[in-house]
Design a protein around this motif. Structure first.
Motif, short mmCIF file in Angstrom:
data_model
loop_
_atom_site.label_atom_id
_atom_site.label_comp_id
_atom_site.label_asym_id
_atom_site.label_seq_id
_atom_site.Cartn_x
_atom_site.Cartn_y
_atom_site.Cartn_z
N LYS A 29 -17.37 26.66 63.53
CA LYS A 29 -17.13 26.01 64.81
C LYS A 29 -16.36 24.70 64.64
O LYS A 29 -15.49 24.37 65.45
N ARG A 51 -10.80 30.58 62.67
CA ARG A 51 -11.89 29.71 63.11
C ARG A 51 -13.20 30.34 62.61
O ARG A 51 -13.97 30.90 63.36
N ASN A 71 -18.83 18.77 68.00
CA ASN A 71 -19.45 20.01 68.44
C ASN A 71 -18.70 20.66 69.61
O ASN A 71 -19.30 21.28 70.48
N GLU A 102 -16.33 23.29 71.59
CA GLU A 102 -16.10 24.73 71.52
C GLU A 102 -14.62 25.07 71.35
O GLU A 102 -14.26 25.97 70.63
N GLY A 159 -13.89 29.46 70.62
CA GLY A 159 -15.19 29.44 69.95
C GLY A 159 -15.07 30.03 68.55
O GLY A 159 -14.06 30.63 68.19
N GLU A 160 -16.14 29.87 67.78
CA GLU A 160 -16.17 30.37 66.41
C GLU A 160 -15.84 31.86 66.39
O GLU A 160 -16.37 32.64 67.18
#
Lengths: 115, 114
Positions: free
Chosen positions: A71, A68, A28, A30, A51-52
């Protein structure tokens, strides 16, 4: 807990071919990064993402594109491979926060040869 | 332009000896200095790290010495063991907006002999 997984592990391409390298992390995190490692040159940053949906250029971005969309995934693309892109490619990820507390976690690399 | 210079390129040390790897940097905006250890066929893994407001950090047999005025830092491996044989990279971190980026040295291949 797999950490950072890179696929494929090995690949041989012909000049002009295209391919995508996949990096997946299950922590998880970033931030995600793509590096290339060449003898005598250490690791050099190609692109990174905070980040996403975000990407940014690193030290050696020419000839590469990244995305990306999720995530956990960071894709590195070579649109028209060149022999100079023969290298070992590493993906890394880290949590947000000050650099001192948040180390980058690396995958085991993709060894890419371009003939 | 190599912003982090690392030496030596390779190092052979006898078991039980001290391994010393040196790095130097130019950019005073670097704010975090990690060392990574890499075994053949594997990705780098964080070994030890230091902030520039600290002159020394020790974790087990591994010590970082940091000289802010000289812009130099070094890794000392005490009582070196064959299992320490690996490539070591120093790095320096700089913040860019909301992220931070690492600049790596060129690596030192350490071989610890019996």
């Amino acid at each position: 807990n797999a950490g950072v997984t890179q696929t494929p592990k090995f690949r041989v391409l012909k000049t002009g071919q295209s391919m995508t390298l996949l990096c997946a992390q299950d922590m998880n995190h970033e931030y995600m990064y793509w590096y290339r490692q060449d003898p005598g040159m250490g690791l050099r940053l190609i692109h990174y993402s905070v980040g996403e949906g975000t990407t940014a250029k690193g030290e050696v971005p020419d000839g590469y594109n990244v995305s990306r969309l999720k995530k956990q995934n960071f894709l590195l693309g070579l649109e028209s491979a060149a022999p100079s892109q023969t290298s070992v490619y590493f993906c890394a990820s880290r949590r947000t926060g000050l650099g001192f507390d948040q180390p980058q976690h690396f995958g085991d690399g993709t060894r890419l040869s371009i003939l | 332009q190599q912003q982090v210079k690392q030496s030596p390129q390779s190092l052979i040390v006898q078991k039980g000896g001290i391994s010393i790897i040196n790095c130097a940097y130019e950019n005073t905006a670097f704010d975090y200095f990690p060392w990574y250890q890499q075994f053949p066929g594997k990705g780098p893994a964080l070994l030890i790290a230091i902030r520039p407001d600290v002159s020394e950090k020790k974790e087990g047999r591994f010590t970082i010495s940091f000289n802010k005025s000289a812009k130099q830092f070094s890794l000392h491996i005490m009582d070196s063991q064959p299992g320490d044989s690996a490539t070591y990279f120093c790095a320096a971190s700089i913040r860019t907006g909301t992220a931070s980026k690492l600049t790596f040295g060129t690596g030192t291949r350490l071989q610890v002999t019996l």
